[in-house]
Design an enzyme around this catalytic site. Structure first.
Site, PDB file in Angstrom:
ATOM      1  N   SER A 336       0.810  -1.215   0.000  1.00  0.00           N
ATOM      2  CA  SER A 336       0.000   0.000   0.000  1.00  0.00           C
ATOM      3  C   SER A 336       0.849   1.273   0.000  1.00  0.00           C
ATOM      4  O   SER A 336       0.347   2.347  -0.353  1.00  0.00           O
ATOM      5  CB  SER A 336      -0.945   0.014   1.204  1.00  0.00           C
ATOM      6  OG  SER A 336      -0.217  -0.152   2.412  1.00  0.00           O
ATOM      7  N   ASP A 579      -2.877   6.337  11.666  1.00  0.00           N
ATOM      8  CA  ASP A 579      -2.046   5.835  10.565  1.00  0.00           C
ATOM      9  C   ASP A 579      -0.761   6.650  10.542  1.00  0.00           C
ATOM     10  O   ASP A 579      -0.757   7.810  10.125  1.00  0.00           O
ATOM     11  CB  ASP A 579      -2.796   5.971   9.236  1.00  0.00           C
ATOM     12  CG  ASP A 579      -2.020   5.387   8.056  1.00  0.00           C
ATOM     13  OD1 ASP A 579      -0.826   5.043   8.236  1.00  0.00           O
ATOM     14  OD2 ASP A 579      -2.582   5.288   6.956  1.00  0.00           O
ATOM     15  N   HIS A 582       1.467   5.362   6.321  1.00  0.00           N
ATOM     16  CA  HIS A 582       1.184   5.960   5.020  1.00  0.00           C
ATOM     17  C   HIS A 582       1.361   7.469   5.092  1.00  0.00           C
ATOM     18  O   HIS A 582       1.702   8.022   6.142  1.00  0.00           O
ATOM     19  CB  HIS A 582      -0.227   5.582   4.574  1.00  0.00           C
ATOM     20  CG  HIS A 582      -0.431   4.116   4.439  1.00  0.00           C
ATOM     21  ND1 HIS A 582      -1.043   3.345   5.407  1.00  0.00           N
ATOM     22  CD2 HIS A 582      -0.100   3.255   3.451  1.00  0.00           C
ATOM     23  CE1 HIS A 582      -1.080   2.077   5.028  1.00  0.00           C
ATOM     24  NE2 HIS A 582      -0.511   1.988   3.833  1.00  0.00           N
TER      25      HIS A 582
END
Length: 612
Positions: A336, A579, A582
């Site tokens: 990702s 998060d 990312h």
């Protein structure tokens, strides 16, 4: 036998011995007879001389072309068309005026000072089997330069009848060189006086060099507008009209200096011209990365540019990168974090195009987290930018345990199942790393498999080495390095405080990057393993070592802005669902793509140097 042959009747009874040469002329006086003999001798001598010494001037007598191996039709201004050389070497004419002008050219050749009418406003054209070179000249201009070698294509836009390349012509064929300033046309035009062959050659070569690549028209701080144009040499040749000059001085030196620069040793500097695209302007960003839409209030993290210590990265211009990608496939393969980079590039490129309806996902998808692959089509450039989900690069699999139940394994000896779909791409960017920290991979118990053997326990670093070795062998065996550029993007740093991604780790309220290198984390052991594998490969792989530059950026993660709407549980304890792996978009992955762009420019520059 000899005697009978000597007196054999010829021409109705006359014998050879009775033939008298003097009977041809029955002149009464010796003076008249002598003058006739001299005139005939001079005429024969002149004829032989001209026949065996053909002139390269197209206004010379028609018989000079008998020995030159090619024909030129020279038609007068009264004829409606020009004469073209056919592939079989014969000339065809649209008018009989060309025949009359051939005989008049004999007179003009012998008495050049008195002849101006026969070739006035005439058009001369010739072609080889692969293309046509046409030109025109007036009676007052000198003869065009003649060259027995194929012409160098001038740096100008051509009309439909002229191809981009002219193949080598057959021996003794003559080419009429057209000055670069002349228009290519079948109509009669006035031209400038003849330039020397050397002058034309130098001008043509300089023009070709000035338009041979994208570097010549790349402004250093371009805003990536769709109106900017550039040319690029690609697989299919040059598509469109070249631009010829640098928009700003020193741009070529900027790219040249990249070859002697460590792009990954530098600092983040504030730049008010960033980000590369307006926050909220790209609807293709997944909610997970769209911090602006999710309500993040600060914007300073978007205005940072990565600045290597020894050089300057060119600003990523989307329209010029699309020129580099014309007719090609750029593929991202990995987890990702590579999707993060892929979406960043899609937004940059898409926002550089006026008509965004010509940019679309091949299957019509608008969300990019559930399918194994995605492909964005840039119709006007005939290129695609794709993403294949492969978090380990090697293959995820299943096997049966002792009780017959299925269990997940990771095949360290097999490449991912999608590999055949991207092995022929023009550019491939691989990554892996973050999934090797998860519980199953970190513990390595009854999880790693080679052949039919499942390891009861295997150290994760050794498993990573085996997987990267499998990947390296696959690349060496399946990717053609003369066609495909291979990149491997390194490990992207995370910034969890007080725990990991699944145990309460946090990075909220971070609005400034790390400035003291003391607080950076050690270089990951997995990337040391990767570098050793890369050194042992036959295929050249460009390593995008972004680990250190991302380690500075504790401010760039979505943290609590990873989604717009939270569940009841998430609202009760939002700090436990952050998060910190990312990156927000626009943000840090834009700089990864700027480095990729710089590498592609450098590759283009080096290819140009090899050609010249």
């Amino acid at each position: 036998m000899a005697e009978s042959t000597k007196y054999m009747p010829v021409n109705g009874g006359a014998v050879v011995s009775d033939f008298k040469f003097t009977k041809i002329f029955s002149f009464k006086t010796k003076r008249t007879r002598a003058f006739a003999y001299v005139f005939m001798a001079v005429f024969v001598a002149l004829t032989v001389f001209l026949a065996f010494n053909p002139s390269s001037n197209p206004s010379s007598p028609w018989f000079s072309n008998i020995f030159s191996g090619s024909s030129f039709g020279i038609s007068s201004s009264r004829s409606s068309g020009s004469t073209n050389l056919q592939p079989n070497g014969t000339a065809s004419s649209s008018s009989d005026g060309g025949i009359r002008s051939q005989f008049s050219s004999i007179y003009s050749f012998l008495f050049n000072s008195n002849s101006t009418q026969s070739n006035q406003n005439s058009t001369v054209s010739t072609s080889s089997s692969s293309g046509t070179v046409a030109g025109s000249r007036s009676a007052n201009s000198e003869a065009p330069t003649v060259n027995n070698h194929p012409p160098i294509a001038p740096n100008q836009t051509r009309t439909g009848g002229v191809r981009d390349k002219v193949e080598s012509m057959k021996t003794n064929q003559t080419t009429i060189r057209t000055p670069p300033s002349q228009p290519v046309s079948n109509q009669t035009t006035q031209t400038k006086p003849k330039q020397s062959l050397e002058t034309l050659k130098n001008a043509t070569q300089n023009g070709a060099k000035s338009s041979s690549g994208i570097l010549k028209s790349m402004p250093e701080n371009s805003n990536g507008s769709a109106n900017s144009t550039s040319s690029v040499v690609n697989k299919g040749g040059n598509n469109g009209t070249n631009t010829g000059r640098l928009a700003k001085p020193g741009v070529e030196d900027l790219v040249k200096n990249l070859s002697n620069c460590n792009l990954f040793d530098g600092n983040w500097v504030r730049d008010e011209s960033y980000p590369l695209y307006k926050p909220g302007s790209c609807s293709l960003i997944d909610e997970q990365f769209n911090c602006f839409v999710n309500g993040r209030p600060d914007k300073g993290f978007q205005m940072l540019k990565w600045k290597p210590k020894a050089c300057t990265l060119p600003r990523l211009d989307g329209s010029r990168m699309l020129q580099l990608l014309r007719g090609k496939r750029l593929v991202f393969v990995g987890d990702s974090l590579n999707r993060n980079m892929w979406e960043s590039l899609i937004c940059i490129l898409r926002n550089s195009i006026k008509d965004q309806t010509k940019v679309y996902e091949a299957s019509g998808r608008h969300h990019f987290r559930s399918e194994p692959s995605y492909s964005f089509v840039f119709k006007d450039y005939d290129c695609t930018v794709e993403f294949f989900v492969a978090p380990f690069i090697v293959r995820e699999s299943e096997t049966k345990d002792k009780n017959g139940a299925k269990k997940e394994t990771l095949r360290l000896d097999l490449i991912g199942t999608s590999a055949d779909q991207y092995k022929n791409a023009d550019i491939v960017v691989f990554n892996t790393g973050h999934w090797w920290t998860h519980e199953k991979t970190a513990k390595g118990k009854d999880y790693y498999q080679e052949g039919s053997h499942v390891y009861g326990e295997l150290n994760v670093l050794e498993a990573f080495r085996k997987a990267m070795t499998t990947w390296g062998r696959w690349v060496d065996a399946n990717i053609n390095p003369s066609k495909t550029l291979v990149f491997f993007r390194g490990y992207s740093a995370s910034h969890f405080r007080g725990g990991q991604w699944n145990s309460g780790g946090q990075c909220d309220n971070e609005v400034e990057p790390i400035k003291n290198t003391t607080y950076l984390t050690p270089y990951p052991d997995k990337m040391k393993v990767l570098e050793k594998v890369l050194r042992g490969m036959k295929t050249r792989v460009s390593y995008l070592n972004i680990t250190r530059l991302t380690d500075f950026r504790k401010d760039g993660h979505p943290s609590i802005y990873r989604k717009k709407h939270y569940s009841d549980e998430e609202r009760r304890s939002p700090l436990h669902f952050q998060d910190c792996s990312h990156w927000c978009l626009p943000g840090v992955p834009d700089s990864w793509n700027e480095i990729l762009y710089a590498q592609l420019l450098l590759n283009e520059y080096q290819n140009q140097q090899l050609k010249h």
